[in-house]
Enzyme design. Structure first.
Site, PDB file in Angstrom:
ATOM      1  CD  GLU A  93      -2.950  -1.146   2.299  1.00  0.00           C
ATOM      2  OE1 GLU A  93      -4.055  -1.692   2.108  1.00  0.00           O
ATOM      3  OE2 GLU A  93      -2.612  -0.648   3.393  1.00  0.00           O
ATOM      4  CB  CYS A 106       3.031   7.848   2.850  1.00  0.00           C
ATOM      5  SG  CYS A 106       3.561   6.668   4.109  1.00  0.00           S
ATOM      6  CB  CYS A 113       7.363  -5.025   8.418  1.00  0.00           C
ATOM      7  SG  CYS A 113       8.712  -4.147   9.247  1.00  0.00           S
ATOM      8  CB  CYS A 117       6.828  -1.961  15.530  1.00  0.00           C
ATOM      9  SG  CYS A 117       8.535  -1.573  15.069  1.00  0.00           S
ATOM     10  CB  CYS A 120       3.403  -0.855  13.247  1.00  0.00           C
ATOM     11  SG  CYS A 120       3.433  -0.641  11.461  1.00  0.00           S
ATOM     12  CB  CYS A 339       1.054   7.223  11.411  1.00  0.00           C
ATOM     13  SG  CYS A 339       2.616   6.692  12.109  1.00  0.00           S
TER      14      CYS A 339
END
Length: 352
Positions: A93, A106, A113, A117, A120, A339
Site C-alpha cells: 500500500e 507515503c 515487515c 513493532c 504497527c 500512521c
C-alpha cells in the site's frame, strides 16, 4: 533456458551495449530508457516510436514487470490510499497525503515487515520480500499521477514511511531515490525526500558514508530502552545510545535534516517524565524537529490514544524546554491509511 532479465534493471550504458550487439543504432537505447523512466511505459507495446519488430524482440529478451493499482480509497479528509499489486500478486500500500502547501507520497519499501513493532499493523504481517527499486519508483509515479488527476498538482514530497523498514532494503531504496531524483527520472530534489527508520544503527552510519542527500527520520516512540524494547524489538540490538551515536555520525557526514517521530500511547509514554527523557535525547542529536503523532488504533494491539489533556501537557512541557515539536494530526484514519495502519486489509475500494 535462462530467464529473461527485467529491462529496468539495466543502466543506460548496459542498454546501449545490448542494442549495439543487436546491430541497432545507439539512439534506440536512449529512446527505450526514456520510455521506461520519463514516460513510464509499463509495456513494450506502448513504445510507439520503435518498430513493431524491435518491440517484439525486446519482449522476447526482457521482462517489464510493473506495479498496478488494484484498489483506491478516498478519505473524507482528502487522503488517497492505493493498494498496489506486484507481478506475482503480492499486495502493498501507498498513500497520497494532500494539504494546501504539499502533496506528499507515503511509500512502502517491503511487502510486509520483519520488525514486529507492537503498535504497527504492518508489523503483524509476515515479510514476503523487498520491493525492487523500480517497484518503489512505480509507487511514486502512480501516486504522482493521482495527485495530478485528483488535485491538479504534482507531488512535492516523498516519505518512506509506509510498509516495511527501508534500511533493511538499503540498495533498492537508494537506487529508487536516485531514479526519483534523476533528471531522466522524476527530477525531484532529494531534500524533499525523507527516509524513516525504526533504528538500524549500522545502516544509519552507512547512509553517512554514502553521503546521501535525503533527510532521515527516526521512529523513536519511547525515550528509554526498557519501554522501547517492549514495543520495538529492534531496540534490543540497536539501543538508544547506539542510535544517538549513529545519528550524530550521519549528521557529521551529510548535514542532512534529522527528525524524531514519537507516537503517544495512553499511560505508556505520555507522562511529563517521558517528555523529560525525550528532551534529553533531543539535546544529544542535531535534530530539526520532533513530530508528536496521534496514535491510530489497530485491531491487533492493546494501545490507546492519550487524553487531550495528557497530550497538551506533554506538548507544553516540550515547548517550555524549547524543543521544536509539532503535533501531527493523522490523516486518512477512516480508510486505515494513517500512521501505523497499513495492513493490506480486504476493504472495499474504488477501481483506479
Amino acid at each position: 533456458m535462462k530467464s529473461a532479465k527485467n529491462i529496468r534493471h539495466l543502466t543506460l550504458d548496459e542498454l546501449t551495449q545490448y542494442f549495439e550487439q543487436m546491430g541497432e543504432k545507439k539512439f534506440r537505447a536512449k529512446q527505450v530508457f526514456e520510455w521506461l523512466w520519463l514516460r513510464h511505459a509499463h509495456s513494450f507495446e506502448a513504445m510507439t516510436n520503435l518498430s513493431k519488430e524491435l518491440r517484439i524482440k525486446l519482449a522476447e529478451h526482457f521482462t517489464l514487470p510493473a506495479l498496478q493499482i488494484e484498489t483506491t480509497q478516498y478519505s473524507e479528509d482528502g487522503t488517497v490510499k492505493s493498494r498496489f499489486k506486484t507481478v506475482e500478486g503480492f499486495a502493498v500500500e501507498g498513500v497520497l497525503i494532500p494539504n494546501d502547501e504539499r502533496q506528499t507520497a507515503c511509500v512502502s519499501s517491503q511487502i510486509g515487515c520483519s520488525l514486529n513493532c507492537k503498535f504497527c499493523a504492518t508489523g503483524y504481517i509476515e515479510r514476503k520480500r523487498n520491493l525492487d527499486f523500480d517497484e518503489i519508483y512505480d509507487e511514486v509515479v502512480l501516486i504522482n499521477q493521482q495527485a495530478q488527476r485528483v488535485y491538479s498538482k504534482k507531488l512535492t514530497n516523498i516519505v518512506f514511511m509506509g510498509m516495511g523498514e527501508p534500511l533493511l532494503n538499503y540498495k533498492n531504496v537508494l537506487r529508487a531515490v536516485e531514479r526519483i531524483s534523476s533528471p531522466d527520472g522524476l527530477g525531484m530534489s532529494p531534500r524533499r525526500i525523507t527516509v524513516s527508520t525504526a533504528g538500524v544503527a549500522k545502516m544509519i552510519r552507512q547512509l553517512g558514508d554514502d553521503q546521501v542527500r535525503f533527510n532521515l527520520a527516526l521512529s523513536l516512540h519511547a525515550a528509554n530502552d526498557l519501554k522501547r524494547n517492549e514495543i520495538m524489538p529492534i531496540n534490543e540490538s540497536n539501543n538508544i545510545k547506539e542510535l544517538i551515536a549513529a545519528l550524530n555520525y550521519f549528521y557529521e557526514k551529510t548535514k542532512n535534516e534529522i527528525t524524531f517521530e514519537y507516537i503517544l500511547f495512553k499511560d505508556f509514554n505520555d507522562s511529563v517524565k517521558d517528555a523529560e527523557e525525550l528532551i534529553k535525547i533531543y539535546r544529544q542529536v542535531p535534530a530539526d524537529l520532533v513530530n508528536i503523532i496521534e496514535y491510530n488504533p489497530i485491531d491487533a494491539a492493546k494501545f490507546e490514544k492519550p487524553t487531550q489533556e495528557a497530550t497538551e501537557r506533554f506538548m507544553n512541557h516540550l515547548s517550555k524546554n524549547r524543543v521544536n515539536a509539532r503535533l501531527r494530526r493523522s490523516r486518512g484514519k477512516d480508510i486505515d491509511a494513517a500512521c501505523g495502519q497499513l495492513a493490506n486489509k480486504n476493504s472495499i475500494g474504488v477501481d483506479a
